[in-house]
Design a protein around this motif. Structure first.
Motif, PDB file in Angstrom:
ATOM      1  N   PHE A 179      27.488  34.499  15.701  1.00 31.95           N
ATOM      2  CA  PHE A 179      26.524  33.628  16.374  1.00 31.95           C
ATOM      3  C   PHE A 179      25.223  33.489  15.575  1.00 31.95           C
ATOM      4  N   SER A 180      24.806  34.522  14.875  1.00 30.03           N
ATOM      5  CA  SER A 180      23.619  34.389  14.025  1.00 30.03           C
ATOM      6  C   SER A 180      23.878  33.413  12.883  1.00 30.03           C
ATOM      7  N   SER A 181      25.096  33.437  12.354  1.00 33.84           N
ATOM      8  CA  SER A 181      25.454  32.492  11.294  1.00 33.84           C
ATOM      9  C   SER A 181      25.492  31.064  11.830  1.00 33.84           C
ATOM     10  N   ILE A 182      26.043  30.905  13.037  1.00 32.55           N
ATOM     11  CA  ILE A 182      26.094  29.576  13.666  1.00 32.55           C
ATOM     12  C   ILE A 182      24.676  29.023  13.859  1.00 32.55           C
ATOM     13  N   ALA A 183      23.751  29.876  14.303  1.00 34.00           N
ATOM     14  CA  ALA A 183      22.377  29.440  14.553  1.00 34.00           C
ATOM     15  C   ALA A 183      21.616  29.200  13.259  1.00 34.00           C
ATOM     16  N   ALA A 184      21.921  29.998  12.218  1.00 31.75           N
ATOM     17  CA  ALA A 184      21.174  29.898  10.965  1.00 31.75           C
ATOM     18  C   ALA A 184      21.643  28.735  10.103  1.00 31.75           C
ATOM     19  N   PHE A 185      22.894  28.348  10.232  1.00 31.21           N
ATOM     20  CA  PHE A 185      23.451  27.298   9.373  1.00 31.21           C
ATOM     21  C   PHE A 185      22.662  25.985   9.445  1.00 31.21           C
ATOM     22  N   PRO A 186      22.417  25.409  10.627  1.00 38.58           N
ATOM     23  CA  PRO A 186      21.644  24.161  10.649  1.00 38.58           C
ATOM     24  C   PRO A 186      20.198  24.326  10.194  1.00 38.58           C
ATOM     25  N   LEU A 187      19.624  25.513  10.420  1.00 40.15           N
ATOM     26  CA  LEU A 187      18.247  25.750   9.992  1.00 40.15           C
ATOM     27  C   LEU A 187      18.129  25.820   8.475  1.00 40.15           C
ATOM     28  N   ALA A 188      19.229  26.134   7.805  1.00 41.60           N
ATOM     29  CA  ALA A 188      19.211  26.280   6.352  1.00 41.60           C
ATOM     30  C   ALA A 188      19.765  25.059   5.626  1.00 41.60           C
ATOM     31  N   ARG A 189      20.761  24.374   6.201  1.00 43.54           N
ATOM     32  CA  ARG A 189      21.496  23.341   5.461  1.00 43.54           C
ATOM     33  C   ARG A 189      21.329  21.938   6.020  1.00 43.54           C
ATOM     34  N   MET A 190      20.742  21.786   7.189  1.00 47.52           N
ATOM     35  CA  MET A 190      20.600  20.454   7.790  1.00 47.52           C
ATOM     36  C   MET A 190      19.132  20.060   7.864  1.00 47.52           C
ATOM     37  N   GLU A 191      18.917  18.759   7.932  1.00 45.51           N
ATOM     38  CA  GLU A 191      17.561  18.223   8.051  1.00 45.51           C
ATOM     39  C   GLU A 191      17.411  17.540   9.403  1.00 45.51           C
ATOM     40  N   PHE A 192      16.480  18.007  10.208  1.00 43.13           N
ATOM     41  CA  PHE A 192      16.201  17.379  11.498  1.00 43.13           C
ATOM     42  C   PHE A 192      14.751  17.683  11.870  1.00 43.13           C
ATOM     43  N   LYS A 193      14.223  16.881  12.752  1.00 45.11           N
ATOM     44  CA  LYS A 193      12.819  16.977  13.122  1.00 45.11           C
ATOM     45  C   LYS A 193      12.552  18.276  13.882  1.00 45.11           C
ATOM     46  N   GLY A 194      11.507  18.970  13.479  1.00 40.60           N
ATOM     47  CA  GLY A 194      11.117  20.202  14.149  1.00 40.60           C
ATOM     48  C   GLY A 194      11.872  21.431  13.682  1.00 40.60           C
ATOM     49  N   LYS A 195      12.624  21.315  12.581  1.00 44.08           N
ATOM     50  CA  LYS A 195      13.421  22.450  12.115  1.00 44.08           C
ATOM     51  C   LYS A 195      12.546  23.650  11.773  1.00 44.08           C
ATOM     52  N   ASN A 196      11.495  23.438  11.013  1.00 43.53           N
ATOM     53  CA  ASN A 196      10.629  24.545  10.615  1.00 43.53           C
ATOM     54  C   ASN A 196       9.901  25.156  11.812  1.00 43.53           C
ATOM     55  N   PHE A 197       9.527  24.287  12.759  1.00 47.16           N
ATOM     56  CA  PHE A 197       8.844  24.789  13.959  1.00 47.16           C
ATOM     57  C   PHE A 197       9.774  25.688  14.763  1.00 47.16           C
ATOM     58  N   ILE A 198      11.029  25.280  14.904  1.00 51.07           N
ATOM     59  CA  ILE A 198      12.012  26.086  15.634  1.00 51.07           C
ATOM     60  C   ILE A 198      12.223  27.426  14.936  1.00 51.07           C
ATOM     61  N   PHE A 199      12.304  27.391  13.607  1.00 48.46           N
ATOM     62  CA  PHE A 199      12.513  28.627  12.862  1.00 48.46           C
ATOM     63  C   PHE A 199      11.318  29.563  13.025  1.00 48.46           C
ATOM     64  N   MET A 200      10.099  29.021  12.922  1.00 53.52           N
ATOM     65  CA  MET A 200       8.912  29.854  13.089  1.00 53.52           C
ATOM     66  C   MET A 200       8.820  30.399  14.512  1.00 53.52           C
ATOM     67  N   LEU A 201       9.274  29.613  15.490  1.00 50.31           N
ATOM     68  CA  LEU A 201       9.276  30.088  16.874  1.00 50.31           C
ATOM     69  C   LEU A 201      10.242  31.259  17.036  1.00 50.31           C
ATOM     70  N   ILE A 202      11.397  31.165  16.384  1.00 45.67           N
ATOM     71  CA  ILE A 202      12.373  32.260  16.446  1.00 45.67           C
ATOM     72  C   ILE A 202      11.811  33.507  15.783  1.00 45.67           C
ATOM     73  N   ILE A 203      11.205  33.332  14.607  1.00 43.84           N
ATOM     74  CA  ILE A 203      10.623  34.484  13.909  1.00 43.84           C
ATOM     75  C   ILE A 203       9.479  35.077  14.717  1.00 43.84           C
ATOM     76  N   GLY A 204       8.733  34.219  15.420  1.00 43.14           N
ATOM     77  CA  GLY A 204       7.618  34.705  16.232  1.00 43.14           C
ATOM     78  C   GLY A 204       8.048  35.640  17.342  1.00 43.14           C
TER      79      GLY A 204
END
Length: 288
Positions: free
Chosen positions: A101-126
């Motif tokens: 499940f971590s791989s499933i969640a990380a895949f779009p954050l690393a390989r896909m382009e969509f609006k708000g991707k970096n914000f979602i990642f920073m929210l998860i890290i937060g």
């Protein structure tokens, strides 16, 4: 034969480097000894008989009254095999499910382009900055509402996906060159095929690191099983050792023997997967 100035500087530089490396190794050895001393003391205590002092100064690391009866007593006095089986069940799902499940969640954050991707990642890290104790009460209430109190599922479901797992797998996916993915798209591969058959096998070092961290976290998990479980027959080894300490409070040798029994699986897994730590560290250092 006279020595030239450049040769003198080279010899001086080599000498300084040798001295620096010597003291660096001395420091590393001292740090290693300080780190490993508690483990050696625990193993030594578990092997000591009644005739050996436990809290002597300086510590006695080599038992003079060597015995294995401490392990036998612990194994026969408490249902240690049942505790170990429960821990293995919790740890198996606590490792396999986060990897997927971590791989499933990380895949779009690393390989896909969509609006708000970096914000979602920073929210998860937060969320990593939030102490676990803050979220325990609401999670406990949710587990109670869905009827999972007192079950192994109530423990497993809370560790299916973690921020550190998403972070590690995202870094692993980001290190893979884009050209590999583009070639697969030209060959007609869909998103799932690219993820499962192409990229997922290429992040084995990061999977190994996450597997070790998940294993240690699941195997050593104490507070959450203590809150969720109410049946001693479902206790993992951590809660079993807690009972062990209460049963043999006056016998440190038996408590140490129980701790060694619980430590063996962790050491086995770490030794088996340590090369993935090295590969991940080397990959990160080379790629910056």
């Amino acid at each position: 034969m006279t020595t030239t100035q450049p040769e003198k500087r080279l010899k001086s530089k080599r000498k300084a480097t040798a001295v620096r490396m010597f003291f660096s190794y001395i420091l590393l050895v001292l740090v290693a000894l300080i780190t490993i001393a508690p483990f050696i003391w625990t193993i030594s205590t578990s092997l000591k008989g009644p005739g050996d002092a436990i809290f002597s100064m300086p510590p006695q690391f080599i038992p003079s009254d060597f015995t294995l009866n401490n392990f036998k007593t612990v194994w026969t006095s408490l249902p240690i095999p049942m505790y170990l089986i429960n821990s293995m069940i919790l740890t198996f799902f606590g490792v396999v499910l986060p990897l997927f499940f971590s791989s499933i969640a990380a895949f779009p954050l690393a390989r896909m382009e969509f609006k708000g991707k970096n914000f979602i990642f920073m929210l998860i890290i937060g969320t990593m900055m939030i102490p676990n104790e803050v979220t325990m009460i609401p999670i406990y209430l949710i587990i109670d509402m869905i009827g999972l109190l007192g079950t192994h599922t109530g423990i497993i479901i809370t560790s299916i996906i973690t921020p550190i797992g998403i972070f590690l797998m995202r870094q692993g996916f980001k290190d893979i060159p884009r050209e590999i993915e583009e070639s697969a798209v030209l060959d007609g591969a869909n998103v799932w095929q690219i993820f499962w058959h192409l990229l997922f096998p290429m992040v084995k070092p990061m999977l190994g690191v996450l597997a070790i961290l998940s294993f240690i976290g699941s195997w050593n998990n104490f507070l959450w099983p203590l809150l969720i479980l109410n049946d001693p027959n479902k206790y993992p080894i951590t809660l079993g050792l807690y009972q062990l300490q209460g049963t043999f409070a006056a016998n440190t040798r038996l408590v140490a023997a129980g701790a060694v029994i619980a430590l063996i699986p962790i050491m086995t897994i770490f030794i088996s997967f340590q090369r993935y730590f090295i590969e991940a560290a080397y990959s990160s250092s080379v790629k910056g």
